[in-house]
Write an enzyme that holds these catalytic residues in place. Structure first.
Site, PDB file in Angstrom:
ATOM      1  CB  SER A   1      -0.916   0.001   1.217  1.00 42.75           C
ATOM      2  OG  SER A   1      -0.155   0.368   2.343  1.00 42.75           O
ATOM      3  CE  LYS A   2      -0.501   8.376  -0.835  1.00 46.05           C
ATOM      4  NZ  LYS A   2      -1.610   9.155  -0.351  1.00 46.05           N
ATOM      5  NE  ARG A   3      -2.301   2.538   5.366  1.00 43.46           N
ATOM      6  CZ  ARG A   3      -2.275   1.339   5.925  1.00 43.46           C
ATOM      7  NH1 ARG A   3      -1.615   1.137   7.047  1.00 43.46           N
ATOM      8  NH2 ARG A   3      -2.914   0.339   5.374  1.00 43.46           N
TER       9      ARG A   3
ATOM     10  N   GLY B   1       4.884   3.272   1.604  1.00 43.48           N
ATOM     11  CA  GLY B   1       5.845   4.067   0.838  1.00 43.48           C
ATOM     12  C   GLY B   1       6.690   3.225  -0.100  1.00 43.48           C
TER      13      GLY B   1
END
Ligand code: GLU
Length: 482
Positions: free
Chosen positions: A249-251, A253
């Site tokens: 996920s984007k979280r 990074g």
């Protein structure tokens, strides 16, 4: 196979391109290229709060770099545009109203407070409360300007099925499906509605997307049926996971195309790697050009189980592609990383670049690999110890001192310095690697260098090289208590 193969990539403009999204675009592209079809880019920007300036450019620049070419889209144009949902706003409301007329949808005026507490058939979801409002009451409230949404009216009885081309038959009891909002209170359609209308009018025959939509697809099919439209075929794709339990996920990074480009991955290496995350070719081939991907791609090869993103594997593949670049291309990619390194502007980068091309997997390794040029600090003498070559500190000391003998008088040339290595090898009856490993430590003092001992010496220059070797000899002597 449907008569005309048309699919679409329908990202929301969030400002970054998640690897999972890129993979959906890629599979769509491979699928249509293989089947003489067309792929559309459609921007799904109905969530006004999530809109990010410049996000469409990010989508295009990612796809351009990845080699994914659209046949129709906001930039390409095409017969079924506009290809940006916010520019199609009036179509959705008009169609939602048609569904209201036929009883497949209804106005809902329930406020937030009510919705917070509402439950239906034992679960927390909308209870069809507004479905029972009379036509007159609905009209009165609309005339009074009350805020409303339009909801899909899903039957309570029966079940809905369809056949997904990857997952097979999917059946969901109608009672388990909530009455989705089709039009929001701001007049914008939801994804759940807009994509169905658009897919129909854009003549999409194959929907390729993430399997988070697998179980809501029956609701979308009910919309197709309500309009009397032909349903498309569905190809749902598995998720890309960070590990067994977490989605990439984007979280974290670590999931965006641009992040990987910044880290020094080549666009095609990313494309090649993600192509294999969720699809397997019939052979064990791992490196594919885009043409080979197109040729080999098939829906049968798509996986039913999630795949785990293994960055080490992608780095390995990247390293393989780096080796194949012409030196000029390599240098072009490497330059920004030299410019970011501690040697910026003070050394000719070319000799380093020549050494590094076969020795790095990703370009961002470069600054680390050239650090030793400026940094030379005392390092623990245990570093010389090497089991494989049977070197202890005592032997390292001997090797180093023998090498230093008459070194000043020796020609400062690669060949001459390599011959000297051989002399020491013969002197102590060692393997070449033993002397190279000792000397590499002595001259660099670090674990990672862009080349072997002699290459490093040639970059450092005669004076600096001999000075370092002498210094290491002194440190080693001290540590040995001599
Ligand atoms: N905008 C949706 C998303 O980004 C598209 C899903 C689909 O392809 O239908 O998840």
């Amino acid at each position: 196979m449907k008569k005309e193969v048309r699919t679409r990539f329908a990202p929301s403009p969030t400002g970054f391109m998640h690897i999972g999204n890129l993979r959906s675009a890629l599979y769509g592209y491979l699928f249509v290229k293989k089947n003489n079809g067309k792929i559309i880019l459609r921007i799904e920007d109905t969530d006004v709060e999530r809109f990010v300036e410049g996000a469409v450019e990010v989508i295009y620049s990612t796809c351009d770099q990845a080699g994914i070419v659209f046949d129709e889209g906001p930039r390409e144009g095409g017969p079924y545009g506009p290809y940006v949902q916010s520019e199609r706003k009036s179509i959705y409301l008009e169609h939602a109203k048609k569904l209201v007329e036929t009883g497949h949808a209804y106005y809902c005026f329930c406020d937030k407070e009510r919705l917070e507490h509402v439950t239906f058939m034992g679960t927390k979801r909308y209870d069809k409360h507004c479905l029972s409002l009379s036509k007159e009451e609905v009209q009165r409230r609309l005339d009074a300007g009350e805020s409303y949404v339009i909801r899909q009216n899903i039957p309570i009885e029966g079940e809905s099925s369809y056949t997904d081309l990857v997952f097979g038959e999917i059946t969901v009891p109608n009672k388990d499906m909530e009455d989705n909002i089709l039009i929001k209170s701001d007049g914008m359609p939801t994804y759940n509605f807009a994509h169905v209308v658009d897919d129909h009018y854009m003549h999409v025959t194959y929907v390729i997307r993430g399997n988070e939509y697998l179980s809501s697809t029956p609701k979308y099919n009910l919309l197709y049926d309500a309009f009397g439209w032909e349903r498309p075929e569905y190809i749902h794709l598995t998720q890309i996971m960070k590990d067994e339990t977490r989605k990439l996920s984007k979280r974290h990074g670590d999931a965006n195309f641009d992040d990987f480009i910044r880290k020094g991955y080549l666009p095609h290496a990313i494309v090649n790697y993600i192509a294999l995350l969720g699809w397997s070719p019939k052979s064990t081939q791992e490196k594919f050009t885009m043409e080979e991907l197109i040729e080999n791609f098939s829906v049968e090869g798509l996986s039913k189980s999630n795949s785990i993103f293994d960055e080490k594997k992608m780095a390995w593949l990247n390293g393989e592609y780096i080796k194949e670049l012409s030196f000029e291309e390599f240098y072009k990619y490497a330059l920004p990383y030299f410019e970011k390194s501690s040697i910026k502007g003070r050394y000719d980068y070319e000799p380093f670049a020549r050494l590094l091309q076969t020795r790095i997997e990703i370009f961002s390794e470069i600054p680390e690999k050239v650090k030793f040029i400026d940094e030379y600090e005392r390092f623990p003498s245990e570093k010389y110890e090497n089991q494989r070559f049977k070197i202890d500190q005592e032997l390292a000391y001997k090797i180093l001192n023998s090498y230093l003998e008459n070194l000043e008088k020796l020609d400062f040339k690669e060949d001459a310095w390599k011959d000297k290595v051989k002399e020491v090898v013969d002197l102590y009856q060692l393997k070449q690697g033993a002397v190279y490993s000792t000397m590499r430590w002595a001259i660099s003092g670090v674990d990672v260098t862009p080349g072997g001992f002699v290459e490093i010496a040639m970059i450092l220059g005669k004076e600096k090289s001999i000075k370092r070797l002498k210094q290491s000899s002194i440190w080693l002597k001290e540590d040995l208590g001599k």
